[in-house]
Design a protein around this motif. Structure first.
Motif, PDB file in Angstrom:
ATOM      1  N   UNK A 129       0.824  -1.215   0.000  1.00 48.92           N
ATOM      2  CA  UNK A 129       0.000   0.000   0.000  1.00 48.92           C
ATOM      3  C   UNK A 129       0.860   1.268   0.000  1.00 48.92           C
ATOM      4  N   UNK A 130       2.020   1.223   0.650  1.00 46.07           N
ATOM      5  CA  UNK A 130       2.909   2.389   0.655  1.00 46.07           C
ATOM      6  C   UNK A 130       3.393   2.702  -0.763  1.00 46.07           C
ATOM      7  N   UNK A 131       3.753   1.680  -1.501  1.00 49.60           N
ATOM      8  CA  UNK A 131       4.203   1.876  -2.881  1.00 49.60           C
ATOM      9  C   UNK A 131       3.024   2.233  -3.779  1.00 49.60           C
ATOM     10  N   UNK A 132       1.877   1.635  -3.521  1.00 47.19           N
ATOM     11  CA  UNK A 132       0.688   1.912  -4.320  1.00 47.19           C
ATOM     12  C   UNK A 132       0.327   3.399  -4.292  1.00 47.19           C
ATOM     13  N   UNK A 133       0.419   4.020  -3.127  1.00 51.31           N
ATOM     14  CA  UNK A 133       0.127   5.453  -3.017  1.00 51.31           C
ATOM     15  C   UNK A 133       1.093   6.277  -3.870  1.00 51.31           C
ATOM     16  N   UNK A 134       2.359   5.880  -3.872  1.00 50.22           N
ATOM     17  CA  UNK A 134       3.363   6.605  -4.665  1.00 50.22           C
ATOM     18  C   UNK A 134       3.112   6.414  -6.165  1.00 50.22           C
ATOM     19  N   UNK A 135       2.770   5.199  -6.538  1.00 53.25           N
ATOM     20  CA  UNK A 135       2.557   4.886  -7.956  1.00 53.25           C
ATOM     21  C   UNK A 135       1.303   5.589  -8.480  1.00 53.25           C
ATOM     22  N   UNK A 136       0.283   5.720  -7.646  1.00 50.40           N
ATOM     23  CA  UNK A 136      -0.928   6.434  -8.080  1.00 50.40           C
ATOM     24  C   UNK A 136      -0.594   7.846  -8.542  1.00 50.40           C
ATOM     25  N   UNK A 137       0.304   8.507  -7.827  1.00 45.64           N
ATOM     26  CA  UNK A 137       0.713   9.860  -8.208  1.00 45.64           C
ATOM     27  C   UNK A 137       1.404   9.821  -9.576  1.00 45.64           C
ATOM     28  N   UNK A 138       2.276   8.848  -9.776  1.00 45.13           N
ATOM     29  CA  UNK A 138       3.009   8.736 -11.037  1.00 45.13           C
ATOM     30  C   UNK A 138       2.071   8.401 -12.200  1.00 45.13           C
ATOM     31  N   UNK A 139       1.072   7.567 -11.943  1.00 45.82           N
ATOM     32  CA  UNK A 139       0.086   7.245 -12.975  1.00 45.82           C
ATOM     33  C   UNK A 139      -0.758   8.476 -13.319  1.00 45.82           C
ATOM     34  N   UNK A 140      -1.223   9.163 -12.290  1.00 50.65           N
ATOM     35  CA  UNK A 140      -2.072  10.343 -12.486  1.00 50.65           C
ATOM     36  C   UNK A 140      -1.331  11.446 -13.250  1.00 50.65           C
ATOM     37  N   UNK A 141      -0.035  11.581 -12.984  1.00 52.71           N
ATOM     38  CA  UNK A 141       0.774  12.600 -13.666  1.00 52.71           C
ATOM     39  C   UNK A 141       1.103  12.206 -15.108  1.00 52.71           C
ATOM     40  N   UNK A 142       0.802  10.976 -15.478  1.00 56.01           N
ATOM     41  CA  UNK A 142       1.099  10.516 -16.831  1.00 56.01           C
ATOM     42  C   UNK A 142       2.533  10.069 -17.016  1.00 56.01           C
ATOM     43  N   UNK A 143       3.242   9.821 -15.912  1.00 52.62           N
ATOM     44  CA  UNK A 143       4.635   9.373 -15.988  1.00 52.62           C
ATOM     45  C   UNK A 143       4.741   7.859 -16.144  1.00 52.62           C
ATOM     46  N   UNK A 144       3.707   7.151 -15.725  1.00 50.99           N
ATOM     47  CA  UNK A 144       3.678   5.695 -15.823  1.00 50.99           C
ATOM     48  C   UNK A 144       2.361   5.251 -16.429  1.00 50.99           C
ATOM     49  N   UNK A 145       2.387   4.034 -16.929  1.00 50.06           N
ATOM     50  CA  UNK A 145       1.165   3.338 -17.325  1.00 50.06           C
ATOM     51  C   UNK A 145       1.302   1.887 -16.898  1.00 50.06           C
ATOM     52  N   UNK A 146       0.188   1.196 -16.848  1.00 53.72           N
ATOM     53  CA  UNK A 146       0.194  -0.209 -16.456  1.00 53.72           C
ATOM     54  C   UNK A 146      -0.162  -1.068 -17.655  1.00 53.72           C
ATOM     55  N   UNK A 147       0.508  -2.225 -17.726  1.00 54.75           N
ATOM     56  CA  UNK A 147       0.238  -3.161 -18.818  1.00 54.75           C
ATOM     57  C   UNK A 147       0.072  -4.555 -18.221  1.00 54.75           C
ATOM     58  N   UNK A 148      -1.060  -5.204 -18.493  1.00 61.98           N
ATOM     59  CA  UNK A 148      -1.259  -6.557 -17.956  1.00 61.98           C
ATOM     60  C   UNK A 148      -0.294  -7.559 -18.595  1.00 61.98           C
TER      61      UNK A 148
END
Length: 147
Positions: free
Chosen positions: A67-86
């Motif tokens: 959950x600690x990493x998930x909170x950080x990654x949400x920011x990166x996803x929202x900013x458009x710096x990351x995307x997720x791929x199944x």
């Protein structure tokens, strides 16, 4: 505590109040221009440097909760710096990928950090920088053993 140690303790407190508590701000500043914390930048850097990284990979490596990493990654996803791929074989497994915007941000932040670090080396020199690093590693190890 032995009374003769009090001046040493007072000196440590003074250094903390005048310098060390601002170290985090000093280190974090290059990422702030991109609305990221230093920790978020480090996650972005990890994903930029490695293929097929998952949230759990990062959590395990940093020895923190998912959950600690998930909170950080949400920011990166929202900013458009990351995307997720199944994962093609297991759709539940999501790989984290850096977007072109994320790669550009990571490069710019890394350049700023490198400039700051070079400034430290210019002031302290290579040998003193290694001594400081050795002290911090030793301090960290001793602190971790006492937990």
């Amino acid at each position: 505590m032995v009374e003769q140690e009090q001046p040493l303790l007072d000196a440590f407190i003074d250094v903390y109040m005048s310098s060390l508590k601002y170290l985090d701000e000093f280190i974090s500043e290059p990422a702030q221009a991109f609305h990221l914390s230093f920790e978020q930048y480090l996650i972005l850097r990890e994903i930029t440097q490695n293929d097929q990284v998952t949230l759990m990979d990062i959590a395990s490596k940093r020895q923190v909760t998912r959950s600690a990493i998930s909170r950080q990654i949400k920011v990166l996803l929202k900013a458009g710096y990351l995307q997720q791929q199944p994962d093609e074989n297991d759709r539940r497994r999501l790989y984290l990928l850096v977007t072109p915007t994320g790669a550009k941000a990571e490069r710019a932040i890394r350049q700023r950090i490198n400039q700051r670090f070079q400034g430290w080396l210019d002031v302290y020199g290579d040998q003193r920088a290694h001594e400081i690093l050795d002290f911090i590693r030793d301090f960290s190890q001793v602190t971790q053993m006492k937990k």
